[in-house]
Design a protein around this motif. Sequence first.
Motif, PDB file in Angstrom:
ATOM      1  N   GLY A 100     -16.004 102.556  24.048  1.00 19.75           N
ATOM      2  CA  GLY A 100     -14.652 102.027  23.947  1.00 19.75           C
ATOM      3  C   GLY A 100     -14.600 100.769  23.108  1.00 19.75           C
ATOM      4  O   GLY A 100     -15.333 100.618  22.136  1.00 19.75           O
ATOM      5  N   ASP A 101     -13.729  99.848  23.509  1.00 22.73           N
ATOM      6  CA  ASP A 101     -13.555  98.594  22.796  1.00 22.73           C
ATOM      7  C   ASP A 101     -14.753  97.684  23.051  1.00 22.73           C
ATOM      8  O   ASP A 101     -14.947  97.206  24.174  1.00 22.73           O
ATOM      9  CB  ASP A 101     -12.265  97.929  23.264  1.00 22.73           C
ATOM     10  N   TYR A 102     -15.544  97.405  22.020  1.00 22.74           N
ATOM     11  CA  TYR A 102     -16.786  96.651  22.208  1.00 22.74           C
ATOM     12  C   TYR A 102     -16.530  95.216  22.649  1.00 22.74           C
ATOM     13  O   TYR A 102     -17.412  94.561  23.154  1.00 22.74           O
ATOM     14  CB  TYR A 102     -17.617  96.635  20.918  1.00 22.74           C
ATOM     15  N   SER A 103     -15.327  94.693  22.437  1.00 24.56           N
ATOM     16  CA  SER A 103     -15.049  93.300  22.769  1.00 24.56           C
ATOM     17  C   SER A 103     -14.399  93.124  24.137  1.00 24.56           C
ATOM     18  O   SER A 103     -14.142  91.987  24.555  1.00 24.56           O
ATOM     19  CB  SER A 103     -14.159  92.671  21.695  1.00 24.56           C
ATOM     20  N   ALA A 104     -14.141  94.224  24.824  1.00 22.91           N
ATOM     21  CA  ALA A 104     -13.438  94.155  26.103  1.00 22.91           C
ATOM     22  C   ALA A 104     -14.400  94.235  27.283  1.00 22.91           C
ATOM     23  O   ALA A 104     -15.299  95.092  27.298  1.00 22.91           O
ATOM     24  CB  ALA A 104     -12.417  95.284  26.198  1.00 22.91           C
ATOM     25  N   ARG A 105     -14.187  93.389  28.278  1.00 19.27           N
ATOM     26  CA  ARG A 105     -15.042  93.404  29.466  1.00 19.27           C
ATOM     27  C   ARG A 105     -15.055  94.763  30.157  1.00 19.27           C
ATOM     28  O   ARG A 105     -16.073  95.184  30.706  1.00 19.27           O
ATOM     29  CB  ARG A 105     -14.571  92.334  30.456  1.00 19.27           C
ATOM     30  N   ARG A 106     -13.938  95.448  30.128  1.00 20.14           N
ATOM     31  CA  ARG A 106     -13.825  96.725  30.841  1.00 20.14           C
ATOM     32  C   ARG A 106     -14.751  97.794  30.258  1.00 20.14           C
ATOM     33  O   ARG A 106     -14.979  98.826  30.877  1.00 20.14           O
ATOM     34  CB  ARG A 106     -12.381  97.236  30.806  1.00 20.14           C
ATOM     35  N   SER A 107     -15.276  97.556  29.067  1.00 22.66           N
ATOM     36  CA  SER A 107     -16.165  98.514  28.411  1.00 22.66           C
ATOM     37  C   SER A 107     -17.616  98.335  28.828  1.00 22.66           C
ATOM     38  O   SER A 107     -18.494  99.040  28.336  1.00 22.66           O
ATOM     39  CB  SER A 107     -16.064  98.378  26.882  1.00 22.66           C
ATOM     40  N   TYR A 108     -17.866  97.398  29.735  1.00 15.49           N
ATOM     41  CA  TYR A 108     -19.239  97.045  30.094  1.00 15.49           C
ATOM     42  C   TYR A 108     -19.473  97.135  31.591  1.00 15.49           C
ATOM     43  O   TYR A 108     -18.558  97.018  32.403  1.00 15.49           O
ATOM     44  CB  TYR A 108     -19.552  95.618  29.618  1.00 15.49           C
ATOM     45  N   ASP A 109     -20.746  97.315  31.936  1.00 17.84           N
ATOM     46  CA  ASP A 109     -21.169  97.338  33.341  1.00 17.84           C
ATOM     47  C   ASP A 109     -22.608  96.856  33.408  1.00 17.84           C
ATOM     48  O   ASP A 109     -23.232  96.573  32.376  1.00 17.84           O
ATOM     49  CB  ASP A 109     -21.027  98.741  33.908  1.00 17.84           C
ATOM     50  N   TYR A 110     -23.138  96.793  34.625  1.00 19.88           N
ATOM     51  CA  TYR A 110     -24.518  96.377  34.882  1.00 19.88           C
ATOM     52  C   TYR A 110     -24.778  94.986  34.317  1.00 19.88           C
ATOM     53  O   TYR A 110     -25.765  94.739  33.620  1.00 19.88           O
ATOM     54  CB  TYR A 110     -25.501  97.395  34.295  1.00 19.88           C
ATOM     55  N   TRP A 111     -23.886  94.085  34.670  1.00 17.85           N
ATOM     56  CA  TRP A 111     -23.994  92.711  34.202  1.00 17.85           C
ATOM     57  C   TRP A 111     -25.239  92.048  34.784  1.00 17.85           C
ATOM     58  O   TRP A 111     -25.519  92.196  35.979  1.00 17.85           O
ATOM     59  CB  TRP A 111     -22.763  91.912  34.604  1.00 17.85           C
ATOM     60  N   GLY A 112     -25.951  91.294  33.943  1.00 17.05           N
ATOM     61  CA  GLY A 112     -27.067  90.484  34.418  1.00 17.05           C
ATOM     62  C   GLY A 112     -26.533  89.269  35.162  1.00 17.05           C
ATOM     63  O   GLY A 112     -25.327  89.039  35.230  1.00 17.05           O
ATOM     64  N   GLN A 113     -27.443  88.442  35.673  1.00 15.26           N
ATOM     65  CA  GLN A 113     -27.042  87.326  36.516  1.00 15.26           C
ATOM     66  C   GLN A 113     -26.570  86.129  35.713  1.00 15.26           C
ATOM     67  O   GLN A 113     -25.988  85.218  36.269  1.00 15.26           O
ATOM     68  CB  GLN A 113     -28.205  86.895  37.434  1.00 15.26           C
ATOM     69  N   GLY A 114     -26.800  86.101  34.413  1.00 17.10           N
ATOM     70  CA  GLY A 114     -26.363  85.000  33.574  1.00 17.10           C
ATOM     71  C   GLY A 114     -27.411  83.925  33.428  1.00 17.10           C
ATOM     72  O   GLY A 114     -28.237  83.704  34.319  1.00 17.10           O
ATOM     73  N   THR A 115     -27.358  83.243  32.308  1.00 17.14           N
ATOM     74  CA  THR A 115     -28.254  82.115  32.056  1.00 17.14           C
ATOM     75  C   THR A 115     -27.425  80.983  31.446  1.00 17.14           C
ATOM     76  O   THR A 115     -26.602  81.222  30.557  1.00 17.14           O
ATOM     77  CB  THR A 115     -29.426  82.527  31.131  1.00 17.14           C
TER      78      THR A 115
END
Length: 121
Positions: A100-115
Amino acid sequence: QLQASGGGLVQAGGSLRLSCAASGRTVSNYGRAWFRQAPGKEREFVAAVVWGRGTIYYADSVKGRFTISRDNAKNTVYLQMNSLKPEDTAVYYCAVFLGGDYSARRSYDYWGQGTLVTVSS
């Protein structure tokens, strides 16, 4: 599962390299991306690499300063950040692109914990 690392404190004009390593079961996906979230702000797109043709996208705010790359053997995606500015201060997250839209959050999952990246002036 994604594991982000490499954040830290750096002076303006400095550089950092973030890593996003994948482990465990690999779900079907189209690429990987970096987002960031500054205090009090929405999470925003930074850069993405799409598998296949290796198409790469950047947010306008980081073009010419950040470089996303991948190491297939290590199943790791990197974000080389140069000429850092105080406004780059944020928690940086990596995530799997599902299409989908590569710039949209809704197109992503399995987020890492962040750094956390902190750029001092």
